[in-house]
Design an enzyme around this catalytic site. Structure first.
Site, PDB file in Angstrom:
ATOM      1  N   THR A 126      -4.175   7.027  -3.267  1.00  0.00           N
ATOM      2  CA  THR A 126      -5.587   6.797  -4.008  1.00  0.00           C
ATOM      3  C   THR A 126      -6.374   8.012  -3.817  1.00  0.00           C
ATOM      4  OG1 THR A 126      -7.764   5.629  -3.849  1.00  0.00           O
ATOM      5  CG2 THR A 126      -6.220   5.681  -1.728  1.00  0.00           C
ATOM      6  N   ASP A 127      -7.348   8.124  -5.045  1.00  0.00           N
ATOM      7  CA  ASP A 127      -8.187   9.395  -4.991  1.00  0.00           C
ATOM      8  C   ASP A 127      -9.244   9.492  -3.640  1.00  0.00           C
ATOM      9  OD1 ASP A 127      -9.755   7.229  -5.754  1.00  0.00           O
ATOM     10  OD2 ASP A 127     -10.647   8.357  -7.494  1.00  0.00           O
ATOM     11  N   GLU A 128      -9.533   8.254  -3.024  1.00  0.00           N
ATOM     12  CA  GLU A 128     -10.338   7.995  -1.914  1.00  0.00           C
ATOM     13  C   GLU A 128      -9.900   8.848  -0.760  1.00  0.00           C
ATOM     14  OE1 GLU A 128     -11.894   4.170  -1.399  1.00  0.00           O
ATOM     15  OE2 GLU A 128     -11.307   3.505  -3.266  1.00  0.00           O
ATOM     16  N   TYR A 150     -10.309   2.387   5.380  1.00  0.00           N
ATOM     17  CA  TYR A 150      -9.293   2.096   4.318  1.00  0.00           C
ATOM     18  C   TYR A 150      -8.678   3.563   3.861  1.00  0.00           C
ATOM     19  CZ  TYR A 150      -7.405   1.970  -0.487  1.00  0.00           C
ATOM     20  OH  TYR A 150      -6.690   2.024  -1.643  1.00  0.00           O
ATOM     21  N   LYS A 154      -4.597   5.290   4.229  1.00  0.00           N
ATOM     22  CA  LYS A 154      -3.783   5.589   3.086  1.00  0.00           C
ATOM     23  C   LYS A 154      -3.703   7.346   3.264  1.00  0.00           C
ATOM     24  CE  LYS A 154      -2.856   3.892  -0.002  1.00  0.00           C
ATOM     25  NZ  LYS A 154      -1.687   3.128  -0.424  1.00  0.00           N
TER      26      LYS A 154
HETATM   27  P1  NAD Z   1      -3.868  -5.486  -3.899  1.00  0.00           P
HETATM   28  O1  NAD Z   1      -4.548  -5.821  -2.703  1.00  0.00           O
HETATM   29  O2  NAD Z   1      -4.135  -6.430  -5.100  1.00  0.00           O
HETATM   30  O3  NAD Z   1      -2.109  -5.835  -3.527  1.00  0.00           O
HETATM   31  C1  NAD Z   1      -1.776  -5.401  -2.501  1.00  0.00           C
HETATM   32  C2  NAD Z   1      -0.373  -6.236  -2.333  1.00  0.00           C
HETATM   33  O4  NAD Z   1       0.415  -5.913  -1.005  1.00  0.00           O
HETATM   34  C3  NAD Z   1      -0.433  -7.733  -2.190  1.00  0.00           C
HETATM   35  O5  NAD Z   1       0.269  -8.589  -3.089  1.00  0.00           O
HETATM   36  C4  NAD Z   1      -0.097  -7.987  -0.712  1.00  0.00           C
HETATM   37  O6  NAD Z   1       0.243  -9.385  -0.642  1.00  0.00           O
HETATM   38  C5  NAD Z   1       0.684  -6.884  -0.279  1.00  0.00           C
HETATM   39  N1  NAD Z   1       0.810  -6.569   1.073  1.00  0.00           N
HETATM   40  C6  NAD Z   1      -0.120  -6.437   1.933  1.00  0.00           C
HETATM   41  N2  NAD Z   1       0.185  -6.002   3.032  1.00  0.00           N
HETATM   42  C7  NAD Z   1       1.440  -6.155   3.084  1.00  0.00           C
HETATM   43  C8  NAD Z   1       2.679  -5.951   4.058  1.00  0.00           C
HETATM   44  N3  NAD Z   1       2.422  -5.723   5.110  1.00  0.00           N
HETATM   45  N4  NAD Z   1       4.001  -6.236   3.726  1.00  0.00           N
HETATM   46  C9  NAD Z   1       4.147  -6.438   2.408  1.00  0.00           C
HETATM   47  N5  NAD Z   1       3.320  -6.674   1.311  1.00  0.00           N
HETATM   48  C10 NAD Z   1       2.063  -6.512   1.897  1.00  0.00           C
HETATM   49  O7  NAD Z   1      -4.030  -4.122  -4.011  1.00  0.00           O
HETATM   50  P2  NAD Z   1      -3.668  -3.288  -5.576  1.00  0.00           P
HETATM   51  O8  NAD Z   1      -5.261  -2.966  -5.992  1.00  0.00           O
HETATM   52  O9  NAD Z   1      -2.661  -3.685  -6.284  1.00  0.00           O
HETATM   53  O10 NAD Z   1      -3.151  -1.799  -4.801  1.00  0.00           O
HETATM   54  C11 NAD Z   1      -2.141  -1.388  -4.905  1.00  0.00           C
HETATM   55  C12 NAD Z   1      -1.658   0.152  -4.324  1.00  0.00           C
HETATM   56  O11 NAD Z   1      -2.518   0.827  -5.183  1.00  0.00           O
HETATM   57  C13 NAD Z   1      -2.469   0.180  -2.965  1.00  0.00           C
HETATM   58  O12 NAD Z   1      -1.415   1.070  -2.186  1.00  0.00           O
HETATM   59  C14 NAD Z   1      -3.686   0.627  -3.182  1.00  0.00           C
HETATM   60  O13 NAD Z   1      -3.955   1.613  -2.095  1.00  0.00           O
HETATM   61  C15 NAD Z   1      -3.313   1.659  -4.287  1.00  0.00           C
HETATM   62  N6  NAD Z   1      -4.641   1.978  -5.229  1.00  0.00           N
HETATM   63  C16 NAD Z   1      -5.197   0.984  -5.915  1.00  0.00           C
HETATM   64  C17 NAD Z   1      -6.277   1.210  -6.751  1.00  0.00           C
HETATM   65  C18 NAD Z   1      -7.279   0.128  -7.263  1.00  0.00           C
HETATM   66  O14 NAD Z   1      -8.247   0.600  -7.732  1.00  0.00           O
HETATM   67  N7  NAD Z   1      -7.045  -1.037  -7.029  1.00  0.00           N
HETATM   68  C19 NAD Z   1      -6.451   2.755  -7.056  1.00  0.00           C
HETATM   69  C20 NAD Z   1      -5.710   3.677  -6.368  1.00  0.00           C
HETATM   70  C21 NAD Z   1      -4.605   3.279  -5.643  1.00  0.00           C
END
Ligand code: NAD
Length: 351
Positions: A126-128, A150, A154
């Protein structure tokens, strides 16, 4: 090609799996097989996955489980690692699950990939991790300066990815994307929270004076970029993935109010989040020049389609609301409540 997708029942991971199996990515092999590994925390749901597709195998399990990974990984050519605890506000209340899944889970996965000889790994970050930037944009060379538990977790996982490349030559690339929006995003995040509250006739809670700036990208564009990095990116490299649409939270709120036919009287000011990052902004020159990535879905068209999707899929998000108040693993995702795959903005909707 056999691909393991961790966190594939989450918002972004499930979009990636749907679009990959739908053949939406140029040059993706016909014989692709996908294993989704997901712990089905409160944020995971099978509803966004094509569970009946014979090319998809779902395994409920934890990325921290080294024994499970040792059994599962052999035979997989590549891994895309989405699994994470992803909500900043929850990390302010309890950082421990973030360290466990995001740091320990990523290191455990990388170690398992090393032993299984997996050829290619993408770690989705993530950009964060860069912190906050008052003006200008971050390049991939900008030092990491995370401000929330968080983003700290990351950043730590990104450094493990780097170390596993440098030390063990695990062929991992890291992607750092801006804020995503799209269908199937869990109701605790700002856009689905505001949209579903407005649809229900309720208020929306705006942090502080709403001046914080975020950059937005449609989740389908993010996933396309991840696939480009997987198939054409260089191991050991970091790729920023920006959308180019920067909005203050006030501007975002105004747009959502308009789309939902609501006025400012529905906005409730709430005390600002602790250590709230002021502004995020990515320089995405590297992925544009090296891999030819360009976002295809304009924010204007994408956000209108997403609001429509939440209007049409009340059953899905109401189930999510039932799980919202219970942080951590509650196993609360059943395969019922499956809703149709969302309509993607059509060509005329694109930028
Ligand atoms: P989300 O919270 O919707 O989904 C996370 C998934 O991971 C869920 O299905 C959860 O059940 C699963 N999970 C959590 N802990 C787990 C574990 N210990 N073992 C196996 N599965 C596990 O998150 P998202 O928004 O889909 O984000 C996905 C990735 O993208 C993350 O790594 C996040 O940091 C990154 N990201 C998100 C955004 C955003 O805007 N949402 C932006 C940039 C990066």
């Amino acid at each position: 090609m056999r691909l393991l997708v961790t966190g594939g029942a989450g918002f972004i991971g499930s979009t990636y799996v749907r679009d990959l199996l739908d053949g939406r990515y140029a040059g993706s092999p016909q014989d692709v097989r996908v294993t989704v590994l997901d712990a089905l925390t409160y944020a995971g749901s099978l509803a966004g996955l094509p569970v009946g597709d014979p090319r998809l195998t779902f395994v409920e399990g934890d990325v921290c489980d080294a024994r499970l990974l040792a059994d599962l990984l052999p035979g997989h050519d590549a891994v895309v690692h989405f699994a994470a605890e992803s909500h900043v506000d929850r990390s302010l209340e309890n950082a421990a699950p973030f360290v466990m899944t995001n740091v320990v889970g990523t290191q455990t996965l990388l170690e398992a990939c090393r032993h299984a000889g997996v050829e290619r790994v993408v770690h989705v970050s993530t950009d964060e991790v860069y912190g906050s930037i008052p003006y200008g944009s971050w390049t991939e060379e900008t030092p990491l300066a995370p401000n929330s538990p968080y983003s700290a977790s990351k950043a730590a996982s990104d450094l493990f990815a780097r170390a596993y490349w440098r030390t063990h030559k695990v062929a991992v690339s890291v992607t750092r994307c801006c804020n995503n929006y799209g269908p199937y995003q869990f109701v605790e995040k700002v856009i689905p929270l505001f949209v579903t509250n407005l649809i229900d006739g309720g208020d929306v809670p705006l942090y502080g004076d709403g001046h914080h700036v975020r950059e937005w990208l449609h989740v389908a564009d993010h996933c396309r970029a991840i696939h480009l990095v997987l198939t054409q990116g260089r191991a050991g490299e970091v790729y920023n993935i920006g959308g180019g649409t920067e909005l203050t939270n006030l501007q975002l709120t105004e747009r959502l109010l308009e789309l939902c036919g609501a006025g400012w009287e529905r906005v409730r000011r709430v005390p600002d989040r602790k250590a709230h990052d002021e502004r995020y902004s990515l320089d995405s020159t590297k992925i544009r020049q090296e891999l030819g990535f360009e976002p295809e879905i304009s924010f204007e068209q994408g956000i209108a389609a997403v609001v429509d999707w939440y209007r049409e899929n009340r059953r899905w998000w109401q189930k999510g609301r039932g799980r919202q108040s219970s942080p951590g693993r509650d196993g609360g995702s059943e395969p019922d409540g499956i809703v149709p795959v969302p309509e993607r903005p059509t060509a005329e909707h694109r930028a």
